[in-house]
Design an enzyme around this catalytic site. Structure first.
Site, PDB file in Angstrom:
ATOM      1  N   HIS A  72       0.835  -1.207   0.000  1.00 48.51           N
ATOM      2  CA  HIS A  72       0.000   0.000   0.000  1.00 48.51           C
ATOM      3  C   HIS A  72       0.870   1.258   0.000  1.00 48.51           C
ATOM      4  O   HIS A  72       1.722   1.405   0.868  1.00 48.51           O
ATOM      5  CB  HIS A  72      -0.898   0.025   1.238  1.00 48.51           C
ATOM      6  CG  HIS A  72      -1.986  -0.999   1.208  1.00 48.51           C
ATOM      7  ND1 HIS A  72      -2.907  -1.145   2.212  1.00 48.51           N
ATOM      8  CD2 HIS A  72      -2.313  -1.927   0.273  1.00 48.51           C
ATOM      9  CE1 HIS A  72      -3.749  -2.120   1.907  1.00 48.51           C
ATOM     10  NE2 HIS A  72      -3.395  -2.610   0.736  1.00 48.51           N
ATOM     11  N   TYR A 200      -9.014   4.691   8.248  1.00 47.43           N
ATOM     12  CA  TYR A 200      -9.139   4.963   9.686  1.00 47.43           C
ATOM     13  C   TYR A 200     -10.193   6.068   9.841  1.00 47.43           C
ATOM     14  O   TYR A 200     -10.011   7.161   9.309  1.00 47.43           O
ATOM     15  CB  TYR A 200      -7.823   5.484  10.261  1.00 47.43           C
ATOM     16  CG  TYR A 200      -6.692   4.474  10.329  1.00 47.43           C
ATOM     17  CD1 TYR A 200      -5.965   4.121   9.189  1.00 47.43           C
ATOM     18  CD2 TYR A 200      -6.329   3.902  11.549  1.00 47.43           C
ATOM     19  CE1 TYR A 200      -4.907   3.215   9.263  1.00 47.43           C
ATOM     20  CE2 TYR A 200      -5.269   2.994  11.629  1.00 47.43           C
ATOM     21  CZ  TYR A 200      -4.571   2.659  10.491  1.00 47.43           C
ATOM     22  OH  TYR A 200      -3.529   1.766  10.572  1.00 47.43           O
ATOM     23  N   PRO A 292      -3.044  -0.610  18.998  1.00 50.84           N
ATOM     24  CA  PRO A 292      -2.818  -1.060  17.618  1.00 50.84           C
ATOM     25  C   PRO A 292      -2.989   0.021  16.552  1.00 50.84           C
ATOM     26  O   PRO A 292      -2.689  -0.227  15.387  1.00 50.84           O
ATOM     27  CB  PRO A 292      -3.866  -2.166  17.435  1.00 50.84           C
ATOM     28  CG  PRO A 292      -4.895  -1.914  18.469  1.00 50.84           C
ATOM     29  CD  PRO A 292      -4.212  -1.260  19.610  1.00 50.84           C
ATOM     30  N   LYS A 296       2.158  -0.848  15.177  1.00 47.93           N
ATOM     31  CA  LYS A 296       3.586  -0.926  15.489  1.00 47.93           C
ATOM     32  C   LYS A 296       4.011  -2.157  16.293  1.00 47.93           C
ATOM     33  O   LYS A 296       5.206  -2.445  16.398  1.00 47.93           O
ATOM     34  CB  LYS A 296       4.013   0.326  16.296  1.00 47.93           C
ATOM     35  CG  LYS A 296       3.953   1.614  15.505  1.00 47.93           C
ATOM     36  CD  LYS A 296       5.133   1.718  14.547  1.00 47.93           C
ATOM     37  CE  LYS A 296       4.961   2.810  13.539  1.00 47.93           C
ATOM     38  NZ  LYS A 296       4.818   2.339  12.159  1.00 47.93           N
ATOM     39  N   TYR A 384       4.320   6.314  10.324  1.00 51.34           N
ATOM     40  CA  TYR A 384       3.477   5.166   9.978  1.00 51.34           C
ATOM     41  C   TYR A 384       4.264   4.121   9.189  1.00 51.34           C
ATOM     42  O   TYR A 384       4.117   2.915   9.429  1.00 51.34           O
ATOM     43  CB  TYR A 384       2.271   5.672   9.175  1.00 51.34           C
ATOM     44  CG  TYR A 384       1.179   4.661   8.946  1.00 51.34           C
ATOM     45  CD1 TYR A 384       0.272   4.347   9.950  1.00 51.34           C
ATOM     46  CD2 TYR A 384       1.030   4.032   7.707  1.00 51.34           C
ATOM     47  CE1 TYR A 384      -0.748   3.427   9.736  1.00 51.34           C
ATOM     48  CE2 TYR A 384       0.012   3.119   7.478  1.00 51.34           C
ATOM     49  CZ  TYR A 384      -0.873   2.815   8.501  1.00 51.34           C
ATOM     50  OH  TYR A 384      -1.879   1.909   8.286  1.00 51.34           O
TER      51      TYR A 384
HETATM   52  P1  FAD Z   1       3.469 -12.769  21.474  1.00 49.30           P
HETATM   53  O1  FAD Z   1       2.965 -12.803  20.084  1.00 49.30           O
HETATM   54  O2  FAD Z   1       2.525 -12.473  22.587  1.00 49.30           O
HETATM   55  O3  FAD Z   1       4.175 -14.161  21.728  1.00 49.30           O
HETATM   56  C1  FAD Z   1       4.566 -14.574  23.016  1.00 49.30           C
HETATM   57  C2  FAD Z   1       4.541 -16.085  23.063  1.00 49.30           C
HETATM   58  O4  FAD Z   1       4.989 -16.516  24.335  1.00 49.30           O
HETATM   59  C3  FAD Z   1       3.166 -16.661  22.867  1.00 49.30           C
HETATM   60  O5  FAD Z   1       3.193 -17.653  21.853  1.00 49.30           O
HETATM   61  C4  FAD Z   1       2.797 -17.234  24.229  1.00 49.30           C
HETATM   62  O6  FAD Z   1       1.963 -18.387  24.117  1.00 49.30           O
HETATM   63  C5  FAD Z   1       4.160 -17.551  24.798  1.00 49.30           C
HETATM   64  N1  FAD Z   1       4.210 -17.515  26.269  1.00 49.30           N
HETATM   65  C6  FAD Z   1       3.646 -16.603  27.090  1.00 49.30           C
HETATM   66  N2  FAD Z   1       3.941 -16.881  28.365  1.00 49.30           N
HETATM   67  C7  FAD Z   1       4.703 -17.988  28.347  1.00 49.30           C
HETATM   68  C8  FAD Z   1       5.312 -18.759  29.363  1.00 49.30           C
HETATM   69  N3  FAD Z   1       5.208 -18.416  30.655  1.00 49.30           N
HETATM   70  N4  FAD Z   1       6.018 -19.852  29.003  1.00 49.30           N
HETATM   71  C9  FAD Z   1       6.146 -20.201  27.690  1.00 49.30           C
HETATM   72  N5  FAD Z   1       5.595 -19.494  26.687  1.00 49.30           N
HETATM   73  C10 FAD Z   1       4.879 -18.411  27.016  1.00 49.30           C
HETATM   74  N6  FAD Z   1       0.014  -5.502  16.457  1.00 49.30           N
HETATM   75  C11 FAD Z   1      -0.091  -4.811  15.329  1.00 49.30           C
HETATM   76  O7  FAD Z   1       0.918  -4.267  14.862  1.00 49.30           O
HETATM   77  N7  FAD Z   1      -1.317  -4.724  14.708  1.00 49.30           N
HETATM   78  C12 FAD Z   1      -2.441  -5.353  15.185  1.00 49.30           C
HETATM   79  O8  FAD Z   1      -3.504  -5.296  14.595  1.00 49.30           O
HETATM   80  C13 FAD Z   1      -2.346  -6.102  16.371  1.00 49.30           C
HETATM   81  N8  FAD Z   1      -3.422  -6.749  16.908  1.00 49.30           N
HETATM   82  C14 FAD Z   1      -3.269  -7.480  18.066  1.00 49.30           C
HETATM   83  C15 FAD Z   1      -4.358  -8.142  18.654  1.00 49.30           C
HETATM   84  C16 FAD Z   1      -4.212  -8.862  19.856  1.00 49.30           C
HETATM   85  C17 FAD Z   1      -5.409  -9.577  20.459  1.00 49.30           C
HETATM   86  C18 FAD Z   1      -2.944  -8.911  20.484  1.00 49.30           C
HETATM   87  C19 FAD Z   1      -2.772  -9.687  21.792  1.00 49.30           C
HETATM   88  C20 FAD Z   1      -1.858  -8.247  19.906  1.00 49.30           C
HETATM   89  C21 FAD Z   1      -2.012  -7.524  18.708  1.00 49.30           C
HETATM   90  N9  FAD Z   1      -0.943  -6.846  18.099  1.00 49.30           N
HETATM   91  C22 FAD Z   1      -1.079  -6.145  16.981  1.00 49.30           C
HETATM   92  C23 FAD Z   1       0.339  -6.868  18.670  1.00 49.30           C
HETATM   93  C24 FAD Z   1       1.204  -7.925  18.009  1.00 49.30           C
HETATM   94  O9  FAD Z   1       0.412  -9.050  17.711  1.00 49.30           O
HETATM   95  C25 FAD Z   1       2.302  -8.219  18.992  1.00 49.30           C
HETATM   96  O10 FAD Z   1       3.065  -7.040  19.132  1.00 49.30           O
HETATM   97  C26 FAD Z   1       3.185  -9.382  18.595  1.00 49.30           C
HETATM   98  O11 FAD Z   1       2.454 -10.584  18.637  1.00 49.30           O
HETATM   99  C27 FAD Z   1       4.377  -9.456  19.530  1.00 49.30           C
HETATM  100  O12 FAD Z   1       5.050 -10.656  19.342  1.00 49.30           O
HETATM  101  P2  FAD Z   1       5.802 -11.352  20.563  1.00 49.30           P
HETATM  102  O13 FAD Z   1       6.387 -12.571  19.994  1.00 49.30           O
HETATM  103  O14 FAD Z   1       6.666 -10.356  21.236  1.00 49.30           O
HETATM  104  O15 FAD Z   1       4.660 -11.712  21.612  1.00 49.30           O
HETATM  105  C1  PHB Z   2      -4.725  -5.049  10.841  1.00 49.09           C
HETATM  106  O1  PHB Z   2      -4.666  -5.276   9.607  1.00 49.09           O
HETATM  107  O2  PHB Z   2      -5.126  -5.901  11.638  1.00 49.09           O
HETATM  108  C2  PHB Z   2      -4.327  -3.725  11.329  1.00 49.09           C
HETATM  109  C3  PHB Z   2      -3.841  -2.781  10.445  1.00 49.09           C
HETATM  110  C4  PHB Z   2      -3.497  -1.514  10.894  1.00 49.09           C
HETATM  111  C5  PHB Z   2      -3.651  -1.203  12.228  1.00 49.09           C
HETATM  112  C6  PHB Z   2      -4.119  -2.162  13.120  1.00 49.09           C
HETATM  113  C7  PHB Z   2      -4.473  -3.428  12.668  1.00 49.09           C
HETATM  114  O3  PHB Z   2      -3.350   0.039  12.661  1.00 49.09           O
END
Ligand code: FAD
Ligand code: PHB
Length: 390
Positions: A72, A200, A292, A296, A384
């Site tokens: 995009h 948005y 979100p 980021k 962004y």
């Molecule tokens: P996580 O993805 O949380 O991974 C952590 C892992 O550790 C998980 O698999 C978990 O099962 C495991 N874990 C936790 N505790 C333990 C333990 N004690 N022992 C062993 N394993 C463990 N970001 C965006 O940019 N855009 C979005 O639209 C967006 N939507 C989101 C929606 C939701 C519901 C959530 C929760 C997050 C969202 N995010 C979004 C944020 C993005 O998904 C996260 O920033 C990203 O997943 C971070 O990755 P991570 O690996 O650091 O953490």
């Molecule tokens: C998404 O595609 O899930 C998404 C995109 C942009 C955002 C948040 C979520 O700011």
């Protein structure tokens, strides 16, 4: 068992780190609480900065991404029912990429399976030991048995609710937090996106976002109260409310259909400092959460892991601790800029229940300024698409 780097968490941060280390000849073991099926199905982020796409390419997991991604060059902001396009490419020289986090998760898991990386799923009761001593240790249970893993370093990649941040003493860890008085209700559906770029919307009934995963799968979000229960939202109720918040031409073009997933995510800004304690290094959501709105979260996680892998590789190859010592400060400098941007985008686009009439007018004026000024648009665009790595 022993390894060089013990990684807690098999989400994007943990699997990216394991891949970067593996490619550099450094051993790691990943301990993950959930099952592989659960991880592959988890729906989360969708928008990638160029730096994240480049990282996935560099580590050899970009094939499907490059085939299926949507690039995009712009994004739309709507207020007072009017659409304003921000030309990201013209203003910042960069584009953004749509590719789902669940696809990245699968691509990483497939690459690790092929490489034979030890990833232990369904691990419980992980605890961290020896963080400030000569060697660190992870203890955990799996299938009813207790195990120990000796390691040089521990990477805390276990997300916001993980065990690793909790292992840092309270008098060492400083926490900065802002909880917003609303959440996002999101649905995923097998319907074509309403527009070729994201929209948005700031509406008096609350924020709405039209985004997508592919040309046949769309993702929509509505601002709802933080306590809202997704079960109270039938698909019909969701689509009706979304149409009320969108400009008439967008609402008319919206194709609706049954939801595949529906959930409420609370909005929070959170930073834990420092991101290192002795032999423990935090990365991704374990150290910080952004609302979100700025897209980021995943991108910051990828940036942390890139720095952490560089620092660990430098340590093992040259014996220098300089990059490990600088890890926390280097990450936090970029994280705080993304925190500021995510908080600002949230403030600009959402309806705050407690806002005074003055604050509402100021928000409308800010939206008019940002969309009406090249300098304003450039500020939004360069944040962004992702700030440069320094
Ligand atoms: P996580 O993805 O949380 O991974 C952590 C892992 O550790 C998980 O698999 C978990 O099962 C495991 N874990 C936790 N505790 C333990 C333990 N004690 N022992 C062993 N394993 C463990 N970001 C965006 O940019 N855009 C979005 O639209 C967006 N939507 C989101 C929606 C939701 C519901 C959530 C929760 C997050 C969202 N995010 C979004 C944020 C993005 O998904 C996260 O920033 C990203 O997943 C971070 O990755 P991570 O690996 O650091 O953490
Ligand atoms: C998404 O595609 O899930 C998404 C995109 C942009 C955002 C948040 C979520 O700011």
């Amino acid at each position: 068992m022993r390894t060089q780097v013990g990684i807690i968490g098999g989400g994007p941060s943990g699997l990216l780190l394991a891949r970067l280390l593996g490619l550099a000849g450094i051993d790691s073991v990943v301990l993950e609480r959930r099952t592989p099926e659960y991880l592959r199905a988890r729906i989360r982020a969708g928008l990638l900065e160029q730096g994240t796409v480049d990282l996935l390419d560099e580590i050899g997991v970009g094939a499907r991404l490059n085939r299926d991604k949507l690039v995009h060059d712009g994004v739309e902001l709507v207020f007072d029912g009017k659409r304003h396009r921000i030309d990201l490419k013209a203003l910042s020289g960069k584009s953004v990429t749509i590719y789902g986090q669940s696809e990245i998760q699968s691509d990483l898991m497939n690459a690790h399976e092929a490489a034979g990386t030890p990833i232990l799923y369904e691990v419980d009761n992980v605890s961290l030991h020896g963080l400030t001593g000569e060697a660190a240790q992870l203890r955990y249970t799996r299938r009813g048995e207790s195990h120990q893993l000796a390691c040089d370093f521990i990477a805390g990649c276990d997300g916001f609710h993980g065990a690793s941040r909790e292992a840092i003493p309270k008098d060492v860890l400083r926490v900065y937090e802002k909880v917003y008085p609303f959440g996002w209700l999101g649905i995923l559906s097998e319907t074509p996106p309403v527009n070729h770029e994201l929209i948005y919307t700031n509406h008096e009934r609350g924020f709405a976002l039209c985004t997508m995963r592919s040309l046949t799968r769309s993702r929509h979000y509505l601002q709802v109260s933080a306590e809202e229960d997704a079960a109270h939202w039938s698909d019909d109720r969701f689509w009706s409310e979304l149409k009320l918040r969108l400009p008439p031409d967008v609402a008319a073009a919206l194709v609706t259909g049954p939801s595949i997933e529906k959930s409420v995510a609370p909005l929070r800004s959170f930073v834990a400092e420092p991101m290192r304690y002795g032999r423990l290094f935090l990365a991704g959501d374990a150290a910080h959460i952004v609302p979100p709105t700025g897209a980021k979260g995943l991108n910051l996680a990828a940036a942390d892991v890139r720095f952490l892998a560089e620092a660990l590789v430098a340590h093992y190859k040259t014996g220098s601790a300089a990059l490990l010592d600088g890890y926390s400060a280097k990450c936090l400098a970029r994280i705080w800029k993304a925190q500021r941007f995510s908080w600002w985008m949230t403030s600009l686009t959402h309806r705050f229940p407690e806002a005074s009439p003055f604050e509402r007018r100021a928000q409308a004026a800010e939206l008019a300024y940002i969309t009406g000024s090249k300098a304003g648009q450039t500020t939004l665009a360069e944040n962004y698409v992702g700030l440069p790595f320094e």
